[in-house]
Design a protein around this motif. Structure first.
Motif, PDB file in Angstrom:
ATOM      1  N   GLU A 155       0.701  -1.193  -0.060  1.00 55.80           N
ATOM      2  CA  GLU A 155      -0.118  -0.032  -0.136  1.00 55.80           C
ATOM      3  C   GLU A 155       0.981   1.199  -0.045  1.00 55.80           C
ATOM      4  OE1 GLU A 155      -3.535   0.369  -0.393  1.00 55.80           O
ATOM      5  OE2 GLU A 155      -3.284  -1.934  -0.943  1.00 55.80           O
ATOM      6  N   PRO A 156       0.540   2.309  -0.983  1.00 55.52           N
ATOM      7  CA  PRO A 156       1.382   3.016  -1.029  1.00 55.52           C
ATOM      8  C   PRO A 156       1.723   4.036   0.364  1.00 55.52           C
ATOM      9  CG  PRO A 156       0.287   3.271  -2.827  1.00 55.52           C
ATOM     10  CD  PRO A 156      -0.327   2.124  -2.102  1.00 55.52           C
ATOM     11  N   ALA A 157       2.675   4.481   0.705  1.00 57.94           N
ATOM     12  CA  ALA A 157       2.863   5.505   1.996  1.00 57.94           C
ATOM     13  C   ALA A 157       3.971   6.497   1.627  1.00 57.94           C
ATOM     14  CB  ALA A 157       3.500   4.690   2.959  1.00 57.94           C
ATOM     15  N   GLU A 158       3.976   7.470   2.122  1.00 63.77           N
ATOM     16  CA  GLU A 158       4.723   8.844   2.032  1.00 63.77           C
ATOM     17  C   GLU A 158       5.867   8.599   3.058  1.00 63.77           C
ATOM     18  OE1 GLU A 158       2.938  12.530   2.317  1.00 63.77           O
ATOM     19  OE2 GLU A 158       1.688  12.024   0.626  1.00 63.77           O
ATOM     20  N   LEU A 159       6.968   8.920   3.109  1.00 59.33           N
ATOM     21  CA  LEU A 159       8.159   8.602   3.899  1.00 59.33           C
ATOM     22  C   LEU A 159       7.962   9.341   5.140  1.00 59.33           C
ATOM     23  CD1 LEU A 159      11.865   8.101   3.585  1.00 59.33           C
ATOM     24  CD2 LEU A 159      11.249  10.079   5.209  1.00 59.33           C
ATOM     25  N   SER A 160       7.849   8.686   6.331  1.00 54.11           N
ATOM     26  CA  SER A 160       7.770   9.077   7.626  1.00 54.11           C
ATOM     27  C   SER A 160       9.121   8.519   8.588  1.00 54.11           C
ATOM     28  CB  SER A 160       6.489   8.913   8.177  1.00 54.11           C
ATOM     29  OG  SER A 160       6.481   9.581   9.708  1.00 54.11           O
ATOM     30  N   VAL A 161       9.841   8.891   9.291  1.00 54.00           N
ATOM     31  CA  VAL A 161      10.736   8.264  10.084  1.00 54.00           C
ATOM     32  C   VAL A 161      10.163   7.399  10.876  1.00 54.00           C
ATOM     33  CG1 VAL A 161      12.779   8.569  11.844  1.00 54.00           C
ATOM     34  CG2 VAL A 161      12.369  10.116   9.701  1.00 54.00           C
ATOM     35  N   ASP A 162      10.615   6.383  11.085  1.00 56.35           N
ATOM     36  CA  ASP A 162      10.235   5.036  11.945  1.00 56.35           C
ATOM     37  C   ASP A 162       8.779   4.696  11.724  1.00 56.35           C
ATOM     38  OD1 ASP A 162      12.866   5.231  12.847  1.00 56.35           O
ATOM     39  OD2 ASP A 162      12.245   5.775  15.011  1.00 56.35           O
ATOM     40  N   ALA A 163       8.175   4.930  10.391  1.00 58.31           N
ATOM     41  CA  ALA A 163       6.844   4.595  10.336  1.00 58.31           C
ATOM     42  C   ALA A 163       6.648   3.036  10.482  1.00 58.31           C
ATOM     43  CB  ALA A 163       6.361   4.939   8.816  1.00 58.31           C
ATOM     44  N   ALA A 164       7.621   2.054  10.101  1.00 57.79           N
ATOM     45  CA  ALA A 164       7.408   1.018  10.395  1.00 57.79           C
ATOM     46  C   ALA A 164       8.633   0.139  11.097  1.00 57.79           C
ATOM     47  CB  ALA A 164       7.200   0.332   8.798  1.00 57.79           C
ATOM     48  N   LYS A 165       8.431  -0.902  11.599  1.00 59.67           N
ATOM     49  CA  LYS A 165       9.579  -1.735  12.085  1.00 59.67           C
ATOM     50  C   LYS A 165       9.270  -3.334  11.575  1.00 59.67           C
ATOM     51  CE  LYS A 165       7.804  -2.527  16.782  1.00 59.67           C
ATOM     52  NZ  LYS A 165       8.155  -2.261  18.376  1.00 59.67           N
ATOM     53  N   VAL A 166      10.584  -3.892  11.644  1.00 57.85           N
ATOM     54  CA  VAL A 166      10.348  -5.400  11.627  1.00 57.85           C
ATOM     55  C   VAL A 166      11.657  -5.898  12.400  1.00 57.85           C
ATOM     56  CG1 VAL A 166      11.793  -5.482   9.635  1.00 57.85           C
ATOM     57  CG2 VAL A 166      10.368  -7.334   9.899  1.00 57.85           C
ATOM     58  N   LYS A 167      11.573  -7.220  12.925  1.00 60.10           N
ATOM     59  CA  LYS A 167      12.348  -7.965  13.869  1.00 60.10           C
ATOM     60  C   LYS A 167      13.213  -8.712  12.807  1.00 60.10           C
ATOM     61  CE  LYS A 167      12.003  -9.239  17.855  1.00 60.10           C
ATOM     62  NZ  LYS A 167      11.391 -10.169  19.067  1.00 60.10           N
ATOM     63  N   TRP A 185       5.292   8.639  -8.447  1.00 63.70           N
ATOM     64  CA  TRP A 185       5.762  10.171  -8.922  1.00 63.70           C
ATOM     65  C   TRP A 185       6.542  10.552  -7.747  1.00 63.70           C
ATOM     66  CZ3 TRP A 185       0.478   8.652  -8.847  1.00 63.70           C
ATOM     67  CH2 TRP A 185      -0.315   8.846  -7.850  1.00 63.70           C
ATOM     68  N   LEU A 186       7.056  11.773  -8.147  1.00 63.26           N
ATOM     69  CA  LEU A 186       7.538  12.922  -6.929  1.00 63.26           C
ATOM     70  C   LEU A 186       8.483  12.148  -6.153  1.00 63.26           C
ATOM     71  CD1 LEU A 186       4.260  14.889  -5.995  1.00 63.26           C
ATOM     72  CD2 LEU A 186       6.280  15.389  -7.449  1.00 63.26           C
ATOM     73  N   ALA A 187       8.569  12.240  -4.639  1.00 58.45           N
ATOM     74  CA  ALA A 187       9.567  11.588  -3.954  1.00 58.45           C
ATOM     75  C   ALA A 187       9.747  10.058  -3.948  1.00 58.45           C
ATOM     76  CB  ALA A 187       9.178  12.041  -2.255  1.00 58.45           C
ATOM     77  N   TRP A 188      10.847   9.864  -3.864  1.00 64.21           N
ATOM     78  CA  TRP A 188      11.324   8.297  -4.011  1.00 64.21           C
ATOM     79  C   TRP A 188      12.596   7.997  -3.021  1.00 64.21           C
ATOM     80  CZ3 TRP A 188      12.204   6.211  -9.414  1.00 64.21           C
ATOM     81  CH2 TRP A 188      12.205   4.731  -9.621  1.00 64.21           C
ATOM     82  N   SER A 189      12.472   7.606  -1.638  1.00 66.36           N
ATOM     83  CA  SER A 189      13.288   7.745  -0.691  1.00 66.36           C
ATOM     84  C   SER A 189      12.948   6.487   0.433  1.00 66.36           C
ATOM     85  CB  SER A 189      13.242   8.994  -0.291  1.00 66.36           C
ATOM     86  OG  SER A 189      11.996   9.635   0.325  1.00 66.36           O
ATOM     87  N   LEU A 190      14.079   6.359   1.051  1.00 64.10           N
ATOM     88  CA  LEU A 190      14.160   5.320   2.141  1.00 64.10           C
ATOM     89  C   LEU A 190      15.027   6.076   3.257  1.00 64.10           C
ATOM     90  CD1 LEU A 190      14.139   2.366   3.215  1.00 64.10           C
ATOM     91  CD2 LEU A 190      16.285   2.199   1.803  1.00 64.10           C
ATOM     92  N   ALA A 191      14.371   5.692   4.625  1.00 63.39           N
ATOM     93  CA  ALA A 191      15.092   6.226   5.780  1.00 63.39           C
ATOM     94  C   ALA A 191      15.339   4.745   6.648  1.00 63.39           C
ATOM     95  CB  ALA A 191      14.720   7.460   6.488  1.00 63.39           C
ATOM     96  N   LEU A 192      16.331   3.922   6.739  1.00 63.12           N
ATOM     97  CA  LEU A 192      16.400   2.846   7.686  1.00 63.12           C
ATOM     98  C   LEU A 192      17.526   2.605   8.595  1.00 63.12           C
ATOM     99  CD1 LEU A 192      15.834  -0.689   6.026  1.00 63.12           C
ATOM    100  CD2 LEU A 192      17.800  -0.404   7.809  1.00 63.12           C
ATOM    101  N   ARG A 193      17.213   2.528   9.918  1.00 63.40           N
ATOM    102  CA  ARG A 193      18.037   2.338  10.723  1.00 63.40           C
ATOM    103  C   ARG A 193      17.738   1.068  11.636  1.00 63.40           C
ATOM    104  NH1 ARG A 193      16.514   3.788  16.098  1.00 63.40           N
ATOM    105  NH2 ARG A 193      14.216   4.371  16.304  1.00 63.40           N
TER     106      ARG A 193
END
Length: 193
Positions: A155-167, A185-193
């Motif tokens: 499901e499409p989502a917009e980037l939000s820091v820590d929006a999801a997590k997985v063990k 379209w538009l933003a195409w990004s990833l933030a993973l820690r």
């Protein structure tokens, strides 16, 4: 008996209990701050794309060559016959952790077009251990660790820091992380820690 309605309210008490099972040689000295969280994104990525899509993310579930094994020297055929190669988003000697999200569109100098891209990174663990990956993405995502798919969101989502997590379980030594990100379209990004 007197015709009046009597309401009896029992005493209610709420208790909160937090149980932690934390196994580490040196426990955290304090709670994580926002700076701790935002300065720990993986920074050292290799990215390949765009693999074609029709604008509706209908080809996102179609496996591409990187899903069969990552070869950073390989090239692939992309949209309209263009050649796709892996691009590193920073010099090899740059910090491996930091506060910047991976901007795929900017790194690959892409116009505003739909498609899928792959991001590849490695992390080294001193011992086998379970960890959480916290991440945000734009727009749909699949994640593999050491060749095993550990997360998928169609499901499409917009980037939000820590929006999801997985063990995930990291093995001792080098661990490979492969992320497929689909975008319309538009933003195409990833933030993973």
């Amino acid at each position: 008996r007197d015709g009046a309605v009597h309401l009896v309210v029992p005493e209610v008490r709420f208790w909160t209990c937090v149980v932690l099972d934390y196994n580490a040689a040196t426990p955290l000295p304090r709670a994580l701050t926002l700076k701790d969280k935002t300065d720990t994104f993986l920074q050292d990525w290799h990215v390949a794309g765009p693999f074609p899509d029709d604008g509706q993310l209908s080809t996102f579930d179609t496996p591409q060559a990187p899903e069969k094994g990552v070869d950073l020297q390989a090239t692939y055929e992309g949209a309209e016959g263009q050649t796709i190669a892996w691009h590193r988003n920073q010099p090899a000697d740059a910090p491996k952790l930091g506060r910047f999200r991976l901007d795929i569109r900017e790194l690959l100098k892409l116009p505003n077009m739909p498609g899928s891209a792959y991001a590849y990174a490695t992390v080294t663990a001193a011992a086998e251990r379970e960890v959480f990956f916290f991440f945000g993405y734009d727009e749909v995502i699949r994640i593999w660790v050491n060749g095993t798919e550990v997360f998928q969101a169609g499901e499409p989502a917009e980037l939000s820091v820590d929006a999801a997590k997985v063990k995930v379980t990291l093995r001792q030594g080098k661990n490979e992380i492969l992320v497929k990100i689909g975008q319309r379209w538009l933003a195409w990004s990833l933030a993973l820690r």
